[in-house]
Structure formats: C-alpha cells, structure tokens
Design an enzyme around this catalytic site. Structure first.
Site, PDB file in Angstrom:
ATOM      1  N   ALA A  76       0.807  -1.227   0.000  1.00  0.00           N
ATOM      2  CA  ALA A  76       0.000   0.000   0.000  1.00  0.00           C
ATOM      3  C   ALA A  76       0.838   1.275   0.000  1.00  0.00           C
ATOM      4  O   ALA A  76       0.312   2.351  -0.267  1.00  0.00           O
ATOM      5  CB  ALA A  76      -0.931  -0.001   1.212  1.00  0.00           C
ATOM      6  N   GLY A 119       3.573   1.507  -1.885  1.00  0.00           N
ATOM      7  CA  GLY A 119       4.409   1.407  -3.094  1.00  0.00           C
ATOM      8  C   GLY A 119       3.981   2.383  -4.182  1.00  0.00           C
ATOM      9  O   GLY A 119       2.968   3.075  -4.078  1.00  0.00           O
ATOM     10  N   ASP A 120       4.782   2.374  -5.235  1.00  0.00           N
ATOM     11  CA  ASP A 120       4.604   3.322  -6.323  1.00  0.00           C
ATOM     12  C   ASP A 120       3.323   3.071  -7.133  1.00  0.00           C
ATOM     13  O   ASP A 120       2.628   3.997  -7.513  1.00  0.00           O
ATOM     14  CB  ASP A 120       5.825   3.199  -7.247  1.00  0.00           C
ATOM     15  CG  ASP A 120       6.061   4.487  -7.976  1.00  0.00           C
ATOM     16  OD1 ASP A 120       6.063   5.541  -7.315  1.00  0.00           O
ATOM     17  OD2 ASP A 120       6.202   4.440  -9.211  1.00  0.00           O
ATOM     18  N   ALA A 148       0.582   1.670  -6.147  1.00  0.00           N
ATOM     19  CA  ALA A 148      -0.591   2.060  -5.352  1.00  0.00           C
ATOM     20  C   ALA A 148      -0.799   3.563  -5.473  1.00  0.00           C
ATOM     21  O   ALA A 148      -1.908   4.043  -5.728  1.00  0.00           O
ATOM     22  CB  ALA A 148      -0.390   1.658  -3.898  1.00  0.00           C
ATOM     23  N   ASP A 191       4.637  -7.785   7.740  1.00  0.00           N
ATOM     24  CA  ASP A 191       5.830  -8.406   7.161  1.00  0.00           C
ATOM     25  C   ASP A 191       5.316  -9.699   6.515  1.00  0.00           C
ATOM     26  O   ASP A 191       4.723 -10.537   7.214  1.00  0.00           O
ATOM     27  CB  ASP A 191       6.828  -8.686   8.289  1.00  0.00           C
ATOM     28  CG  ASP A 191       8.049  -9.448   7.799  1.00  0.00           C
ATOM     29  OD1 ASP A 191       7.926 -10.185   6.797  1.00  0.00           O
ATOM     30  OD2 ASP A 191       9.127  -9.315   8.420  1.00  0.00           O
ATOM     31  N   LYS A 209       1.664  -8.863 -13.575  1.00  0.00           N
ATOM     32  CA  LYS A 209       2.836  -9.497 -14.136  1.00  0.00           C
ATOM     33  C   LYS A 209       4.089  -8.972 -13.431  1.00  0.00           C
ATOM     34  O   LYS A 209       4.040  -7.865 -12.898  1.00  0.00           O
ATOM     35  CB  LYS A 209       2.920  -9.242 -15.629  1.00  0.00           C
ATOM     36  CG  LYS A 209       3.350  -7.817 -15.985  1.00  0.00           C
ATOM     37  CD  LYS A 209       3.800  -7.765 -17.408  1.00  0.00           C
ATOM     38  CE  LYS A 209       4.507  -6.507 -17.725  1.00  0.00           C
ATOM     39  NZ  LYS A 209       5.831  -6.261 -17.397  1.00  0.00           N
ATOM     40  N   ASP A 243      -3.132  -7.686 -16.948  1.00  0.00           N
ATOM     41  CA  ASP A 243      -2.222  -7.275 -18.005  1.00  0.00           C
ATOM     42  C   ASP A 243      -2.796  -5.926 -18.418  1.00  0.00           C
ATOM     43  O   ASP A 243      -3.873  -5.872 -19.010  1.00  0.00           O
ATOM     44  CB  ASP A 243      -2.276  -8.270 -19.174  1.00  0.00           C
ATOM     45  CG  ASP A 243      -1.303  -7.877 -20.270  1.00  0.00           C
ATOM     46  OD1 ASP A 243      -1.364  -6.709 -20.712  1.00  0.00           O
ATOM     47  OD2 ASP A 243      -0.482  -8.712 -20.686  1.00  0.00           O
ATOM     48  N   HIS A 244      -2.106  -4.859 -18.076  1.00  0.00           N
ATOM     49  CA  HIS A 244      -2.789  -3.554 -18.202  1.00  0.00           C
ATOM     50  C   HIS A 244      -3.111  -3.212 -19.662  1.00  0.00           C
ATOM     51  O   HIS A 244      -3.949  -2.368 -19.924  1.00  0.00           O
ATOM     52  CB  HIS A 244      -2.018  -2.437 -17.486  1.00  0.00           C
ATOM     53  CG  HIS A 244      -0.840  -1.904 -18.230  1.00  0.00           C
ATOM     54  ND1 HIS A 244       0.353  -2.545 -18.288  1.00  0.00           N
ATOM     55  CD2 HIS A 244      -0.684  -0.771 -18.962  1.00  0.00           C
ATOM     56  CE1 HIS A 244       1.196  -1.841 -19.012  1.00  0.00           C
ATOM     57  NE2 HIS A 244       0.600  -0.758 -19.444  1.00  0.00           N
ATOM     58  N   ASP A 280       9.432  -8.721 -20.625  1.00  0.00           N
ATOM     59  CA  ASP A 280       8.750  -7.529 -20.131  1.00  0.00           C
ATOM     60  C   ASP A 280       7.534  -7.167 -20.983  1.00  0.00           C
ATOM     61  O   ASP A 280       6.523  -6.690 -20.463  1.00  0.00           O
ATOM     62  CB  ASP A 280       9.746  -6.349 -20.124  1.00  0.00           C
ATOM     63  CG  ASP A 280       9.184  -5.105 -19.467  1.00  0.00           C
ATOM     64  OD1 ASP A 280       8.643  -5.232 -18.353  1.00  0.00           O
ATOM     65  OD2 ASP A 280       9.272  -4.010 -20.067  1.00  0.00           O
ATOM     66  N   HIS A 289       2.065  -8.462 -22.954  1.00  0.00           N
ATOM     67  CA  HIS A 289       1.264  -7.465 -23.679  1.00  0.00           C
ATOM     68  C   HIS A 289       1.152  -7.764 -25.176  1.00  0.00           C
ATOM     69  O   HIS A 289       0.087  -7.671 -25.762  1.00  0.00           O
ATOM     70  CB  HIS A 289       1.861  -6.070 -23.517  1.00  0.00           C
ATOM     71  CG  HIS A 289       2.107  -5.665 -22.098  1.00  0.00           C
ATOM     72  ND1 HIS A 289       1.248  -5.987 -21.080  1.00  0.00           N
ATOM     73  CD2 HIS A 289       3.118  -4.963 -21.516  1.00  0.00           C
ATOM     74  CE1 HIS A 289       1.715  -5.489 -19.942  1.00  0.00           C
ATOM     75  NE2 HIS A 289       2.847  -4.874 -20.183  1.00  0.00           N
TER      76      HIS A 289
END
Ligand code: BG6
Length: 491
Positions: free
Chosen positions: A11, A13-14, A16, A87, A150, A179-180, A237, A242
């Site tokens: 929560a 993180g980037d 989020a 944790d 992913k 998968d955005h 990647d 994608h």
C-alpha cells in the site's frame, strides 16, 4: 454491488500511489464502488490510519483524472481506509490483519466478500497466498478473489511453479491476472470493431488480409528499473504478455457468445495455433536488439550498457521483433509481425492490418495503388483509420484517402475515459474476468517464448545494436521484406 473488503498488499508502493488509489477514487466519484467498502492497506512500515489516509489523499490530488474533490466527498472516501503493518513472512501479522478485517466487517455490517490485491514484487506472491490460506483470511462466507500483476514467472517452469502454489490457496476463477494492455480502451474495442461490424468481420481472415503488424514502441529507456529489466529484457517484459495478448485479441475467432469464458476460449485457441520455434530456428524469425546512444526529441541519451545499474557487458534485449504464423484455417499463410522496443523514435502502440491488394494490376503501370490498411492506434492516440483508394479529381490519379474515427467520437459527454486500472479494478470487483489473463493463456505464451529465451541465452541469435531514436535494428525490416512487406508505422 455488494459491500466488500479490499486488502491491498504494497500500500505504500509506487503502483498504489500512481494507479490504484486514483483508480479507486475515480470509481468512487463515478459511484462504481460498493457502499460500504472497507479498504485495508498493508506495508512494512508503521503508519497511523490518519497518516495513511493523508498519503492516499496526496496521491489522488496528484494523479486522479477526476478533479472533483470537494472536502465532504474526499473525507467520506478516505474514511474507508485503514492501515496495518505487515511483514509478509510473519504469521502473526496476518492474524492482526484478520482481526482488523473482521472488526470492520462487523462495524460496517458487511458481507464477507474479500478482495486481495498483491501490489508487491512477484517473489512474494506465493508466500502471501499461502498465508492468506493458513491464517483463515481466505475462509469467508462470501467470495474471495486475488488480483496479481505481471510478471507471472520468469520462464515456463517458474510460471508453472508459481501457478501451482497460487492454486493451493485460490481457484483459477478467483485469480485476476492484470495485463494492463487488456485494460486499454482500444484493445477492449478490438472485439467490437471486428464483431459488431459485418464489413470488417467479413474480411477478417486469410482471404483478405495480407499481414498484421503489432507495434509497441517507447521513447523511454530502462529508467530506474535496471535491477529488474536487465534480467528480463523486452521478451519477458513486453512480448510474453502485452504483445501476445494483443495478438490473441486481434486474431481470435468470433466467439460463440460474448462472455468471459468464450472469449478466453477463443484466445486460447489462437495461442495453441501459433507455430512453435525450435531454438536453432529462432534467429530466422526473431530479431533482438539493444539500444545504443542517440537522440530522442532533441535530447542526447546514453546507450543501454551505460545506464545506471546495467551490467556494462549486458546482452539483454531492449527490442524484439518477431514473425509469427498462426496455423489455423482462419490465418494460415498470413504473417503476424510483432515488435516492441525502448528508446525508439516515438511512443506508439498500434496495430496495422494490411489488406491484400489483388486489384492493383487492373490499373496502368504508372499508377501505384496502395493497399487498404486498417490502422488501430491504441496509445497515446486512440483512433481507428481506414486507408482506402480514391481518384484525385485534379490529376485523375489513384491516391490513398483515410477515414478516421477517434475514441472521443464515442465519448460524447467528455468526462474523461476511465484508465486501464480503473476498468480492470472495476471488472474484478464485479467478478468479470474477460479482460484478465487466464492461466492457460499465460502458460501457452511462456511455452512459445521459452525456446526464444533459450536461443538468446545461448547466443544463437545475434544481438543487434540500434540507435536511440530510431525504429530499431534494420534486421527487423528484413523480416518483413522477406515476405514482400514493410512496416507501416514509418510512413
Ligand atoms: C510495462 C512494462 O508492463 O508496460 C514497461 O514493464 C513498459 O517496461 C510499460 O514501459 C508500457 O506500458 P504503456 O501503457 O506505457 O504502453
């Protein structure tokens, strides 16, 4: 929609911050979040509920596409958020979490529907899933679902191992793999374009289509992600997920019904029909490249090997072009070309369908009749363009003319189109898995990619340097030239 708990691992993180909170907020403003909802953020650090809510607010003010944040609405939205320190390895932290989840369920008189969103590094997926199961968090009187992003594995074997572990805690129909690219409006539109338009449906096959080109080019380099990217490369990647998802969406046959199960079934059939390569033959159909220094939009940029965190003798691919064949009655003999790379000339995701040009010989030799093209711009523009031929009234020559519609034509109230994450989170909340990657699709994609990984690792396929700001190595042009075609992006 019934009330539920949304548990977010990672929560602080980037992802989020940039995507998930703004998406939840936009859904809330559009009245697409269940009421009540309990949102519980988890992170390693210590944070009071209030400080967490402030962080969420900051991210919304910075990244939300909806500017309405009048104090009362924002306050009500933030009120749904709580924070708990966790944790991932500590079983007692899951017990604490379970207690909080239950307290909130009672307080808000909610059903025990629980969504678990793992916005964390993939190495933690299995331990978290296991702990959700062992702690009792997964034992609910309602439904439980898992959202993951992913990479799903690093190769075929690790993907299978991961899936096996996840499936001990969640059934396949409870797992939503993001998968955005499947959340992008134009990717979702592919299905309507093909199947809601008889004019296109009737030509969507090998009799009329000469080749299909799917490109995702980026201008950015590896950025701050060398630690991850140098072990992945473009093949893992972008291509394994994608690019192959776009291929499946483009090539799938008309489903028997428009529902998640049937659409995924058709996508699976496409992947099953993609011709496999043996590693020795990879070099004939796949081009791998790595960017050297160059100029992009007037700025000098360094080569991949000089990027911070990259091994100076790295052989990692930052560009991949592939020629694929789909051996089924719909597509046999039609090449599909796929390419993706970083530090290329422009940011563009686009699908070009080139039609067969069988009538070109009807016209005099001094007339060059271009093929009909259907161009689907996915990103950053969202357009569909059909290139036809017409006669120029001034000189009587046949010239290409383009008809075009943009997504804005369909978005008449101009409210701003929901972003990929918004659509996908909403779909997961209502239990619609159409635009999520099914395990079978993921596995088949890894199966196809695995010999390519082997060929790259064993250096059976040359690594071409390409200049930053270019369209990639020339070898990628030869892939098409061998069949008498060229990339249409470069026009
Ligand atoms: C991500 C990749 O999945 O997709 C990135 O990890 C890439 O390397 C990104 O930059 C591209 O996404 P988009 O939506 O900008 O085309």
């Amino acid at each position: 929609m019934e009330s539920m708990t949304f548990v977010l691992f990672g929560a602080t993180g980037d992802l989020a911050k940039r995507k998930i909170y703004p998406a939840l907020y936009n859904l809330y403003i559009d009245q697409k979040l269940p009421q009540p909802i309990s949102i519980i953020g988890l992170g390693r650090g210590k944070l009071s509920h209030f400080d967490f809510q402030e962080k969420v607010k900051e991210s919304i003010l910075e990244f939300s596409r909806r500017l309405e944040h009048d104090a009362s609405q924002m306050g009500e939205f933030l009120n749904a958020f709580r924070f708990s320190t966790l944790d991932v390895n500590k079983t007692e932290d899951y017990q604490k979490l379970l207690k909080l989840v239950k307290e909130r369920e009672e307080e808000l008189q909610m059903k025990e529907h629980r969504m678990f969103y793992l916005s964390v590094a993939p190495e933690f997926f299995d331990i978290i899933a296991l702990n959700i199961k062992n702690s009792g968090l997964g034992e609910t009187n309602g439904w439980k679902r898992l959202i993951i992003e992913k990479p799903f594995g690093h190769d075929l074997q690790s993907a299978r191992e991961l899936n096996e572990k996840l499936s001990r805690a969640f059934d396949e129909d409870e797992i939503y793999r993001i998968d955005h690219y499947l959340g992008k409006p134009m990717v979702q539109n592919l299905e309507a374009l093909k199947f809601a338009n008889p004019i296109l449906q009737s030509i969507w096959n090998k009799d009329h289509i000469a080749n299909v080109q799917i490109t995702a080019s980026e201008t950015v380099g590896v950025e701050q992600r060398a630690g991850y990217y140098d072990h992945s490369g473009a093949i893992r990647d972008m291509v394994q997920n994608h690019m192959l998802q776009m291929l499946m969406m483009t090539a799938m046959n008309l489903p028997y019904k428009m529902n998640a199960a049937e659409i995924r079934n058709e996508k699976r059939k496409v992947m099953e029909a993609v011709r496999p390569f043996i590693k020795e033959k990879v070099k004939n159909h796949i081009v791998r490249g790595q960017y050297a220094s160059g100029e992009i939009n007037g700025q000098l940029v360094s080569g991949y090997k000089d990027e911070p965190g990259v091994n100076p003798s790295s052989q990692t691919d930052t560009f991949v072009a592939a020629r694929l064949w789909i051996d089924n009655p719909l597509w046999s003999g039609v090449p599909f070309y796929v390419r993706t790379g970083k530090r290329m000339k422009e940011k563009s995701t686009r699908i070009v369908i080139e039609l067969k040009n069988s009538l070109k010989l009807l016209y005099n030799q001094d007339q060059t009749v271009k093929p009909n093209l259907l161009i689907i711009d996915i990103n950053p523009d969202e357009n569909v363009t059909l290139q036809l031929n017409g006669k120029n009234p001034l000189n009587g020559k046949i010239e290409p003319v383009r008809i075009n519609f943009s997504c804005e034509d369909l978005n008449r109230n101009r409210l701003g189109v929901p972003e990929a994450y918004e659509r996908l989170i909403f779909d997961a909340l209502i239990g619609d898995s159409t635009f999520f990657a099914h395990w079978k699709e993921v596995e088949l994609s890894w199966e196809w990619v695995q010999p390519i990984l082997n060929a790259f690792e064993e250096n059976l396929s040359p690594l071409h340097e390409y200049q930053s700001g270019s369209y990639g190595p020339e070898a990628a042009d030869f892939l098409l030239a061998e069949n008498g075609f060229k990339w249409w992006l470069d026009e």
